[in-house]
Design a protein around this motif. Structure first.
Motif, PDB file in Angstrom:
ATOM      1  N   LEU A  18       0.831  -1.204   0.000  1.00  0.00           N
ATOM      2  CA  LEU A  18       0.000   0.000   0.000  1.00  0.00           C
ATOM      3  C   LEU A  18       0.865   1.254   0.000  1.00  0.00           C
ATOM      4  O   LEU A  18       0.604   2.200  -0.766  1.00  0.00           O
ATOM      5  N   LEU A  19       1.889   1.284   0.831  1.00  0.00           N
ATOM      6  CA  LEU A  19       2.760   2.456   0.892  1.00  0.00           C
ATOM      7  C   LEU A  19       3.530   2.636  -0.410  1.00  0.00           C
ATOM      8  O   LEU A  19       3.754   3.766  -0.856  1.00  0.00           O
ATOM      9  N   GLY A  20       3.934   1.530  -1.032  1.00  0.00           N
ATOM     10  CA  GLY A  20       4.590   1.621  -2.338  1.00  0.00           C
ATOM     11  C   GLY A  20       3.653   2.174  -3.398  1.00  0.00           C
ATOM     12  O   GLY A  20       4.052   3.000  -4.230  1.00  0.00           O
ATOM     13  N   LEU A  21       2.393   1.741  -3.363  1.00  0.00           N
ATOM     14  CA  LEU A  21       1.382   2.249  -4.289  1.00  0.00           C
ATOM     15  C   LEU A  21       1.158   3.739  -4.084  1.00  0.00           C
ATOM     16  O   LEU A  21       1.124   4.514  -5.050  1.00  0.00           O
ATOM     17  N   LEU A  22       1.014   4.143  -2.832  1.00  0.00           N
ATOM     18  CA  LEU A  22       0.828   5.556  -2.519  1.00  0.00           C
ATOM     19  C   LEU A  22       2.004   6.389  -3.008  1.00  0.00           C
ATOM     20  O   LEU A  22       1.824   7.449  -3.625  1.00  0.00           O
ATOM     21  N   ALA A  23       3.209   5.935  -2.711  1.00  0.00           N
ATOM     22  CA  ALA A  23       4.409   6.684  -3.099  1.00  0.00           C
ATOM     23  C   ALA A  23       4.507   6.805  -4.605  1.00  0.00           C
ATOM     24  O   ALA A  23       4.848   7.871  -5.141  1.00  0.00           O
ATOM     25  N   ALA A  24       4.199   5.723  -5.323  1.00  0.00           N
ATOM     26  CA  ALA A  24       4.246   5.767  -6.791  1.00  0.00           C
ATOM     27  C   ALA A  24       3.227   6.761  -7.328  1.00  0.00           C
ATOM     28  O   ALA A  24       3.503   7.507  -8.274  1.00  0.00           O
ATOM     29  N   GLY A  25       2.048   6.795  -6.725  1.00  0.00           N
ATOM     30  CA  GLY A  25       1.038   7.748  -7.157  1.00  0.00           C
ATOM     31  C   GLY A  25       1.443   9.185  -6.906  1.00  0.00           C
ATOM     32  O   GLY A  25       1.221  10.062  -7.747  1.00  0.00           O
ATOM     33  N   GLU A  26       2.063   9.433  -5.748  1.00  0.00           N
ATOM     34  CA  GLU A  26       2.463  10.801  -5.402  1.00  0.00           C
ATOM     35  C   GLU A  26       3.583  11.307  -6.304  1.00  0.00           C
ATOM     36  O   GLU A  26       3.557  12.459  -6.759  1.00  0.00           O
ATOM     37  N   ILE A  27       4.572  10.450  -6.581  1.00  0.00           N
ATOM     38  CA  ILE A  27       5.679  10.914  -7.429  1.00  0.00           C
ATOM     39  C   ILE A  27       5.189  11.091  -8.866  1.00  0.00           C
ATOM     40  O   ILE A  27       5.613  12.008  -9.584  1.00  0.00           O
ATOM     41  N   PHE A  57       5.109  16.254  -3.922  1.00  0.00           N
ATOM     42  CA  PHE A  57       6.450  15.727  -3.640  1.00  0.00           C
ATOM     43  C   PHE A  57       6.658  15.593  -2.139  1.00  0.00           C
ATOM     44  O   PHE A  57       7.307  14.647  -1.676  1.00  0.00           O
ATOM     45  N   GLY A  58       6.126  16.530  -1.380  1.00  0.00           N
ATOM     46  CA  GLY A  58       6.247  16.427   0.068  1.00  0.00           C
ATOM     47  C   GLY A  58       5.573  15.181   0.606  1.00  0.00           C
ATOM     48  O   GLY A  58       6.094  14.512   1.512  1.00  0.00           O
ATOM     49  N   HIS A  59       4.406  14.842   0.069  1.00  0.00           N
ATOM     50  CA  HIS A  59       3.722  13.619   0.472  1.00  0.00           C
ATOM     51  C   HIS A  59       4.562  12.390   0.105  1.00  0.00           C
ATOM     52  O   HIS A  59       4.675  11.440   0.891  1.00  0.00           O
ATOM     53  N   PHE A  60       5.124  12.410  -1.105  1.00  0.00           N
ATOM     54  CA  PHE A  60       6.003  11.311  -1.514  1.00  0.00           C
ATOM     55  C   PHE A  60       7.157  11.147  -0.541  1.00  0.00           C
ATOM     56  O   PHE A  60       7.494  10.022  -0.133  1.00  0.00           O
ATOM     57  N   ALA A  61       7.772  12.252  -0.147  1.00  0.00           N
ATOM     58  CA  ALA A  61       8.925  12.184   0.752  1.00  0.00           C
ATOM     59  C   ALA A  61       8.542  11.557   2.091  1.00  0.00           C
ATOM     60  O   ALA A  61       9.324  10.782   2.668  1.00  0.00           O
ATOM     61  N   GLN A  62       7.353  11.870   2.600  1.00  0.00           N
ATOM     62  CA  GLN A  62       6.885  11.254   3.842  1.00  0.00           C
ATOM     63  C   GLN A  62       6.807   9.739   3.704  1.00  0.00           C
ATOM     64  O   GLN A  62       7.258   8.988   4.587  1.00  0.00           O
ATOM     65  N   LEU A  63       6.217   9.298   2.621  1.00  0.00           N
ATOM     66  CA  LEU A  63       6.053   7.860   2.388  1.00  0.00           C
ATOM     67  C   LEU A  63       7.401   7.189   2.176  1.00  0.00           C
ATOM     68  O   LEU A  63       7.665   6.104   2.712  1.00  0.00           O
ATOM     69  N   ARG A  64       8.260   7.817   1.389  1.00  0.00           N
ATOM     70  CA  ARG A  64       9.603   7.279   1.152  1.00  0.00           C
ATOM     71  C   ARG A  64      10.351   7.108   2.459  1.00  0.00           C
ATOM     72  O   ARG A  64      10.933   6.037   2.726  1.00  0.00           O
ATOM     73  N   PRO A  74      12.299   2.000  -0.803  1.00  0.00           N
ATOM     74  CA  PRO A  74      11.054   2.593  -1.314  1.00  0.00           C
ATOM     75  C   PRO A  74      10.908   2.488  -2.826  1.00  0.00           C
ATOM     76  O   PRO A  74       9.802   2.296  -3.339  1.00  0.00           O
ATOM     77  N   TYR A  75      12.017   2.583  -3.541  1.00  0.00           N
ATOM     78  CA  TYR A  75      11.932   2.562  -4.998  1.00  0.00           C
ATOM     79  C   TYR A  75      11.610   1.158  -5.515  1.00  0.00           C
ATOM     80  O   TYR A  75      10.862   1.008  -6.498  1.00  0.00           O
ATOM     81  N   ALA A  76      12.122   0.152  -4.842  1.00  0.00           N
ATOM     82  CA  ALA A  76      11.762  -1.219  -5.205  1.00  0.00           C
ATOM     83  C   ALA A  76      10.284  -1.475  -4.931  1.00  0.00           C
ATOM     84  O   ALA A  76       9.613  -2.191  -5.689  1.00  0.00           O
ATOM     85  N   ARG A  77       9.753  -0.880  -3.873  1.00  0.00           N
ATOM     86  CA  ARG A  77       8.343  -1.074  -3.525  1.00  0.00           C
ATOM     87  C   ARG A  77       7.422  -0.277  -4.433  1.00  0.00           C
ATOM     88  O   ARG A  77       6.250  -0.632  -4.609  1.00  0.00           O
ATOM     89  N   MET A  78       7.923   0.783  -5.025  1.00  0.00           N
ATOM     90  CA  MET A  78       7.133   1.583  -5.959  1.00  0.00           C
ATOM     91  C   MET A  78       7.106   0.971  -7.361  1.00  0.00           C
ATOM     92  O   MET A  78       6.131   1.126  -8.092  1.00  0.00           O
ATOM     93  N   GLU A  79       8.172   0.290  -7.725  1.00  0.00           N
ATOM     94  CA  GLU A  79       8.357  -0.175  -9.097  1.00  0.00           C
ATOM     95  C   GLU A  79       7.195  -1.009  -9.652  1.00  0.00           C
ATOM     96  O   GLU A  79       6.806  -0.832 -10.821  1.00  0.00           O
ATOM     97  N   PRO A  80       6.591  -1.931  -8.863  1.00  0.00           N
ATOM     98  CA  PRO A  80       5.508  -2.745  -9.437  1.00  0.00           C
ATOM     99  C   PRO A  80       4.306  -1.927  -9.904  1.00  0.00           C
ATOM    100  O   PRO A  80       3.507  -2.420 -10.718  1.00  0.00           O
ATOM    101  N   ALA A 111      -8.269   9.635  -5.263  1.00  0.00           N
ATOM    102  CA  ALA A 111      -7.229   8.892  -4.552  1.00  0.00           C
ATOM    103  C   ALA A 111      -7.381   9.067  -3.048  1.00  0.00           C
ATOM    104  O   ALA A 111      -7.277   8.091  -2.283  1.00  0.00           O
ATOM    105  N   ALA A 112      -7.641  10.301  -2.618  1.00  0.00           N
ATOM    106  CA  ALA A 112      -7.807  10.551  -1.186  1.00  0.00           C
ATOM    107  C   ALA A 112      -8.989   9.761  -0.636  1.00  0.00           C
ATOM    108  O   ALA A 112      -8.897   9.146   0.438  1.00  0.00           O
TER     109      ALA A 112
END
Length: 226
Positions: A18-27, A57-64, A74-80, A111-112
């Motif tokens: 879930l966190l990887g999905l969120l981070a991918a969406g934010e970036i 980007f700030g939201h992405f940084a929190q998740l990362r 985090p980048y491996a978890r975002m990749e899928p 998304a929210a």
């Protein structure tokens, strides 16, 4: 980072996904808004869209940073999820800055809403993180004023943007349903959460109905028929 709920390996895997999905969406949102800023008609609009991008980007940084604290890459978890978001953005590439604003407004809101629904089944610490990163970009008033102002100046814009909003919603809902269906560990969060018994198929259907209703309300704020 110590979180007793994450000692359950199945639950932990779902949370990490879930966190990887969120981070991918934010970036992804940050990248697209940065592109949209270049289409803006004036410096004020460019600045406002740039501020929206900065917030994403700030939201992405929190998740990362949270993923790193959990001992994850985090980048491996975002990749899928990268190809999923790339495909969505290719299908919904705005033709001008107004379509870009409507896309950001619609997709950010959907998304929210979607992640808030999932947050109900998370442990308190993860729920707080998800809700915080989904708290919005603080740009709603600017987007509403800009879109309504454009419609007032040229009523024909309203019809075009209404059609665009419906297309965006269809694509976004398809994406959300596909992600839930294809990711077993994410699905497990919905059907068997930590603080509640989870959702059955009927409840998941009602969730998507609520998402659609909330979208209609957002479109109405923009002065557009959903």
């Amino acid at each position: 980072m110590s979180n007793p709920a994450l000692e359950d390996p199945t639950y932990r895997t779902g949370v990490i996904e879930l966190l990887g999905l969120l981070a991918a969406g934010e970036i992804g949102a940050w990248m697209r808004l940065a592109e949209d800023a270049a289409m803006a008609p004036d410096l004020r609009t460019t600045t406002e869209i740039g501020a929206m991008a900065t917030s994403e980007f700030g939201h992405f940084a929190q998740l990362r940073d949270h993923l790193v604290a959990l001992g994850e890459d985090p980048y491996a978890r975002m990749e899928p999820f990268r190809s999923t978001f790339d495909a969505f953005h290719v299908k919904t590439r705005p033709s001008d800055w107004l379509e870009g604003l409507v896309k950001a407004f619609v997709f950010d809101g959907l998304a929210a809403d979607f992640y808030r629904e999932i947050a109900a089944f998370l442990d308190a610490e993860t729920r707080e993180l998800v809700l915080d990163t989904m708290s919005g970009t603080g740009s709603s008033e600017f987007v509403v004023d800009a879109v309504r102002g454009a419609i007032e100046a040229d009523p024909r814009v309203g019809g075009r943007l209404a059609l665009w909003g419906r297309r965006l919603m269809g694509e976004a809902l398809s994406q959300a349903q596909m992600v839930v269906a294809e990711r077993d560990d994410l699905s497990a969060l919905l059907v068997g959460g930590v603080d509640s018994p989870g959702m059955d198929l009927a409840a998941i259907g009602r969730m998507f109905t609520r998402l659609t209703e909330a979208h209609a309300e957002r479109m109405a704020k923009l002065g557009l028929a959903s």
